[in-house]
Scaffold this motif. Structure first.
Motif, PDB file in Angstrom:
ATOM      1  N   GLY A 529       0.710  -1.160  -0.030  1.00 35.58           N
ATOM      2  CA  GLY A 529      -0.049  -0.169   0.160  1.00 35.58           C
ATOM      3  C   GLY A 529       1.083   1.317  -0.189  1.00 35.58           C
ATOM      4  N   PRO A 530       0.503   2.300  -0.727  1.00 34.13           N
ATOM      5  CA  PRO A 530       1.438   3.424  -0.836  1.00 34.13           C
ATOM      6  C   PRO A 530       1.710   4.037   0.487  1.00 34.13           C
ATOM      7  N   ALA A 531       0.793   4.004   1.227  1.00 37.53           N
ATOM      8  CA  ALA A 531       0.892   4.577   2.598  1.00 37.53           C
ATOM      9  C   ALA A 531       1.982   4.202   3.410  1.00 37.53           C
ATOM     10  N   GLU A 532       2.203   2.950   3.277  1.00 38.28           N
ATOM     11  CA  GLU A 532       3.469   2.368   3.940  1.00 38.28           C
ATOM     12  C   GLU A 532       4.864   3.058   3.785  1.00 38.28           C
ATOM     13  N   MET A 533       4.960   3.302   2.534  1.00 40.51           N
ATOM     14  CA  MET A 533       6.419   4.022   2.061  1.00 40.51           C
ATOM     15  C   MET A 533       6.161   5.618   2.160  1.00 40.51           C
ATOM     16  N   GLU A 534       4.943   5.877   1.870  1.00 40.90           N
ATOM     17  CA  GLU A 534       4.856   7.385   2.385  1.00 40.90           C
ATOM     18  C   GLU A 534       4.930   7.756   3.830  1.00 40.90           C
ATOM     19  N   SER A 535       4.611   7.041   4.587  1.00 42.42           N
ATOM     20  CA  SER A 535       4.918   7.179   6.157  1.00 42.42           C
ATOM     21  C   SER A 535       6.459   7.152   6.507  1.00 42.42           C
ATOM     22  N   ILE A 536       7.148   6.395   5.808  1.00 46.36           N
ATOM     23  CA  ILE A 536       8.624   6.327   6.091  1.00 46.36           C
ATOM     24  C   ILE A 536       8.981   7.611   5.578  1.00 46.36           C
ATOM     25  N   LEU A 537       8.811   8.071   4.229  1.00 40.22           N
ATOM     26  CA  LEU A 537       9.233   9.434   3.729  1.00 40.22           C
ATOM     27  C   LEU A 537       9.098  10.590   4.621  1.00 40.22           C
ATOM     28  N   VAL A 538       7.759  10.523   5.162  1.00 39.02           N
ATOM     29  CA  VAL A 538       7.276  11.969   5.999  1.00 39.02           C
ATOM     30  C   VAL A 538       8.044  11.731   7.365  1.00 39.02           C
ATOM     31  N   ASP A 539       8.543  10.843   7.701  1.00 42.45           N
ATOM     32  CA  ASP A 539       9.215  10.772   8.968  1.00 42.45           C
ATOM     33  C   ASP A 539      10.720  11.335   8.919  1.00 42.45           C
ATOM     34  N   HIS A 540      11.071  11.879   7.527  1.00 42.16           N
ATOM     35  CA  HIS A 540      12.646  12.466   7.391  1.00 42.16           C
ATOM     36  C   HIS A 540      12.097  14.005   7.838  1.00 42.16           C
ATOM     37  N   PRO A 541      12.847  14.605   8.583  1.00 41.38           N
ATOM     38  CA  PRO A 541      12.560  15.786   8.890  1.00 41.38           C
ATOM     39  C   PRO A 541      12.451  16.891   7.756  1.00 41.38           C
ATOM     40  N   ALA A 542      13.063  16.554   6.702  1.00 43.30           N
ATOM     41  CA  ALA A 542      12.842  17.367   5.599  1.00 43.30           C
ATOM     42  C   ALA A 542      11.826  17.244   4.775  1.00 43.30           C
ATOM     43  N   ARG A 567       9.683  20.562   3.475  1.00 42.38           N
ATOM     44  CA  ARG A 567       9.401  21.482   4.492  1.00 42.38           C
ATOM     45  C   ARG A 567      10.110  22.996   3.913  1.00 42.38           C
ATOM     46  N   PRO A 568       9.449  23.963   4.317  1.00 38.23           N
ATOM     47  CA  PRO A 568      10.430  25.176   4.063  1.00 38.23           C
ATOM     48  C   PRO A 568      11.815  25.102   4.723  1.00 38.23           C
ATOM     49  N   GLY A 569      12.819  25.774   3.934  1.00 38.59           N
ATOM     50  CA  GLY A 569      14.002  25.639   4.487  1.00 38.59           C
ATOM     51  C   GLY A 569      15.083  24.644   3.988  1.00 38.59           C
ATOM     52  N   HIS A 570      14.320  23.707   3.473  1.00 41.80           N
ATOM     53  CA  HIS A 570      15.053  22.361   2.568  1.00 41.80           C
ATOM     54  C   HIS A 570      15.109  22.784   1.218  1.00 41.80           C
ATOM     55  N   GLU A 571      16.206  22.208   0.709  1.00 46.09           N
ATOM     56  CA  GLU A 571      16.302  22.383  -0.517  1.00 46.09           C
ATOM     57  C   GLU A 571      16.591  20.872  -1.471  1.00 46.09           C
ATOM     58  N   PRO A 572      15.872  20.618  -2.517  1.00 47.31           N
ATOM     59  CA  PRO A 572      16.140  19.380  -3.149  1.00 47.31           C
ATOM     60  C   PRO A 572      17.518  19.255  -3.738  1.00 47.31           C
ATOM     61  N   THR A 573      18.303  18.282  -3.013  1.00 45.57           N
ATOM     62  CA  THR A 573      19.664  17.869  -3.556  1.00 45.57           C
ATOM     63  C   THR A 573      19.680  16.523  -3.987  1.00 45.57           C
ATOM     64  N   LYS A 595      12.415   3.722  -7.290  1.00 43.67           N
ATOM     65  CA  LYS A 595      13.378   3.842  -8.406  1.00 43.67           C
ATOM     66  C   LYS A 595      13.841   5.222  -8.718  1.00 43.67           C
ATOM     67  N   GLN A 596      12.824   5.988  -8.296  1.00 39.60           N
ATOM     68  CA  GLN A 596      13.067   7.687  -8.267  1.00 39.60           C
ATOM     69  C   GLN A 596      12.403   8.459  -7.272  1.00 39.60           C
ATOM     70  N   ILE A 597      13.006   9.376  -6.862  1.00 41.10           N
ATOM     71  CA  ILE A 597      12.226  10.506  -5.981  1.00 41.10           C
ATOM     72  C   ILE A 597      12.232  11.764  -6.859  1.00 41.10           C
ATOM     73  N   HIS A 598      11.032  12.343  -7.127  1.00 47.47           N
ATOM     74  CA  HIS A 598      11.110  13.622  -7.634  1.00 47.47           C
ATOM     75  C   HIS A 598      10.639  14.695  -6.510  1.00 47.47           C
ATOM     76  N   PHE A 599      11.316  15.775  -6.489  1.00 42.86           N
ATOM     77  CA  PHE A 599      10.562  16.746  -5.442  1.00 42.86           C
ATOM     78  C   PHE A 599       9.813  17.757  -6.385  1.00 42.86           C
ATOM     79  N   VAL A 600       8.817  18.069  -5.735  1.00 46.18           N
ATOM     80  CA  VAL A 600       7.866  18.911  -6.589  1.00 46.18           C
ATOM     81  C   VAL A 600       7.010  19.998  -5.404  1.00 46.18           C
ATOM     82  N   ALA A 601       6.747  21.175  -5.901  1.00 42.49           N
ATOM     83  CA  ALA A 601       6.138  22.067  -4.910  1.00 42.49           C
ATOM     84  C   ALA A 601       4.974  21.772  -4.168  1.00 42.49           C
TER      85      ALA A 601
END
Length: 646
Positions: A529-542, A567-573, A595-601
């Motif tokens: 389920g997508p929520a499982e992976m999404e929860s891991i990602l949003v645990d990151h402070p950025a 989050r504000p103050g973090h840049e996609p690198t 496979k890939q992570i895309h940073f979007v506004a």
């Protein structure tokens, strides 16, 4: 596995309507009560309508009739029942209740209007008489394209009062989206406003309504509410002023509608094709809505129910009927939760003494950005229950709401069902402990199971959410499209409703929705389920928000691609990109690394905060995205298209 963090006290449990209902029926154990509710659904729903003290113009002959097959079960055949009478008249007839608050409206600009049950009854009678003057007959369709103002509620109840069928349209729709719905249901009258305020700015409506009416041959009259008093185009042949239409006072007796007469057609956006017009009846949607509100969330007289929503979404009408049929008060809000300041939502709670606040995880994530200070400015001691629906939770916003806003005292009643359900399939339980992000289980009267791909019940692994018996509130099909209704929900297993949600039940009995089953990823043979992976990602402070979709892969069949809002103050690198991929791999295993992570506004969302993963996936794969009329931010789709998968 999650451990419970909220525990009901014995004292609070005994005060709930659910507890009193159980006691009345001879049950002291909730699990025994639930079991009985699905062993004999006729007995259960009859006890519910009796306990609610609903008024029948003519008593029903029996509780349910399945002679046309389970998908077409009819409820309370022979009974005459009008929802407007049950929402208003029975309280107006009671001297103790008629001056109780029924509706509070607050505008974007801070303006406030209040209606007692008698005030609302009088306003509904005036407009019902006005609709009859326009020639609206029982069974005629009335489309309501209004902002979140009191007239929206008045129009719904007036239409139902005279036996007409109302179709609520999302206030943010453009003309084409409104016209699609108006044409499908062949509405005779379109009700709109000159405009409304959003974040302090004027949003015109009449011009869009005119275009929609021009595209809809069935529309004879356009009724216009002067919300802003702005100059608007006027068609003398077609347009009618709300004020003129309601100037004449006359009591209109509630139409003696059958319990199974259609009351509302509410459209849901399909992944493909035109929107589906779900048909709801007088003794269906309102009964399910008030059961879930009154017994599930413990809404009753003296309570103020405020759900952050729009009348075009199912939770809008749900709030109307859940509040009024339980004798409580609804709060209708025109504005946005963080305008003119980040404390707007909390200010409303304090000013009006809101007891039940319905709020989505997306709104919570947005308010979290402002920190705790806006929360601490206000006295939120009136809050008794948080409601939440529309999308799965991630742990971080759940804990923020529970701990920082509710002080670990206010339970979060997680609630999930749908427009076709009239309310919830799964819900919280104020009589049992609650674990973060979880559901306590199926609601009473809902015979729910989790099936594997072979139609066998499973525990501890992800499966399809199904309903095995009919329930009060089930849609009576799609408007003029019975085959599509059967094909959508009833064609996988015999007499079994397949809802389209992917769920898991853990070893402690807590339920979790991991996403829509058509959003499910299957990576190297493992369902995810997508929520499982999404929860891991949003645990990151950025990371503020994320959405995960599956894309084709020659080796694994499918791989995950993630879209992340920082989050504000973090840049996609590149370093952050690699760090997030490694983080998912550590938690879920190397085989499930994205496979890939895309940073979007921003992520594509509906106005009530639901992230549309199907739209993300279609845009990324260069496919047709289906109906986009409910999108709040269509430009987000263009951004995703620009990153197109190859």
């Amino acid at each position: 596995m999650s451990e419970a963090v909220w525990f009901p006290s014995e004292e609070s449990s005994k005060k709930t309507r659910m507890y009193r209902f159980m006691q009345k029926l001879g049950f002291s154990d909730y699990d025994d009560f639930y079991k009985r509710s699905i062993e004999d659904v006729e007995w259960f729903w009859e006890e519910v309508v009796r306990d609610l003290d609903l008024q029948w113009i003519r008593p029903y002959d029996r509780v349910m009739d399945g002679s046309k097959g389970v998908p077409w079960t009819r409820w309370f055949p022979g009974g005459k029942f009008n929802v407007a009478q049950n929402a208003l008249d029975r309280f107006v007839d009671d001297p103790q209740a008629r001056h109780r608050l029924a509706l509070i409206w607050e505008g974007d600009d801070g303006a406030v209007q209040k209606y007692t049950y008698r005030d609302l009854w009088a306003a509904v009678n005036r407009f019902a008489h006005g609709l009859k003057r326009l020639g609206v007959e029982p069974g005629d369709r009335v489309a309501i394209y209004l902002p979140m103002i009191a007239e929206n509620v008045i129009a719904m109840l007036a239409a139902a009062r005279i036996g007409a069928i109302f179709t609520p349209c999302f206030s943010g729709y453009g003309a084409e989206a409104v016209a699609t719905r108006v044409r499908d249901c062949e509405a005779k009258v379109l009700i709109t406003a000159d405009g409304f305020l959003r974040r302090g700015k004027v949003v015109p409506m009449k011009e869009e309504a005119d275009r929609a009416a021009d595209l809809s041959p069935s529309v004879e009259k356009v009724v216009v509410v002067r919300r802003l008093g702005r100059d608007i185009p006027w068609n003398q042949e077609r347009d009618v002023d709300w004020g003129d239409l309601t100037s004449e006072w006359k009591t209109v007796a509630p139409r003696e509608t059958d319990a199974s007469d259609p009351m509302m057609i509410i459209y849901t956006s399909g992944t493909t094709g035109r929107p589906k017009g779900t048909v709801h009846v007088h003794a269906g949607f309102p009964v399910k809505a008030v059961f879930d509100a009154a017994y599930g969330m413990d809404v009753g007289p003296g309570d103020i129910l405020f759900w952050v929503t729009d009348m075009g979404w199912m939770m809008g009408p749900w709030m109307v009927f859940g509040a009024l049929l339980s004798g409580s008060t609804m709060l209708v809000f025109e504005g946005t939760p963080d305008h003119p300041g980040p404390d707007r939502l909390w200010k409303i709670v304090e000013n009006h003494g809101v007891t039940h606040l319905g709020i989505s995880p997306t709104v919570v994530r947005a308010l979290m950005r402002h920190g705790e200070e806006p929360v601490r400015r206000h006295d939120l001691s009136s809050l008794r229950v948080f409601g939440s629906t529309g999308e799965p939770w991630n742990p971080d916003p759940w804990h923020w709401l529970f701990e920082k806003v509710g002080g670990k005292k206010v339970p979060i009643y997680n609630y999930s069902g749908g427009t076709e359900i009239s309310g919830g399939i799964l819900g919280g339980n104020l009589l049992q402990p609650i674990a973060p992000c979880s559901f306590s289980g199926p609601l009473p009267g809902m015979d729910v199971e989790v099936y594997d791909e072979n139609g066998k019940p499973v525990r501890g692994e992800v499966g399809e959410l199904v309903i095995r018996q009919p329930w009060v509130g089930m849609t009576q099909g799609f408007w003029k499209d019975p085959e599509r209704y059967e094909r959508t929900y009833w064609n996988r297993w015999p007499d079994t409703w397949v809802h389209g949600d992917w769920v898991r039940v853990d070893e402690d009995g807590f339920w979790y929705i991991t996403g829509r089953s058509d959003d499910t990823l299957k990576i190297a043979g493992k369902r995810l389920g997508p929520a499982e992976m999404e929860s891991i990602l949003v645990d990151h402070p950025a990371v503020l928000e994320s959405a995960v979709v599956g894309v084709p892969d020659e080796t694994k069949g499918e791989v995950a691609v993630c879209f992340v809002v920082l989050r504000p103050g973090h840049e996609p690198t590149e370093a952050l990109h690699d760090e997030l991929i490694d983080m998912v791999g550590r938690h879920m295993g190397k085989a499930l690394r994205p496979k890939q992570i895309h940073f979007v506004a921003e992520l594509p969302k509906t106005r009530n905060g639901k992230i549309l993963r199907r739209v993300i996936k279609a845009a990324y794969l260069g496919q047709e995205a289906g109906d986009l009329s409910s999108l709040e931010n269509p430009k987000a789709v263009d951004t995703i298209r620009s990153r197109q998968f190859s």
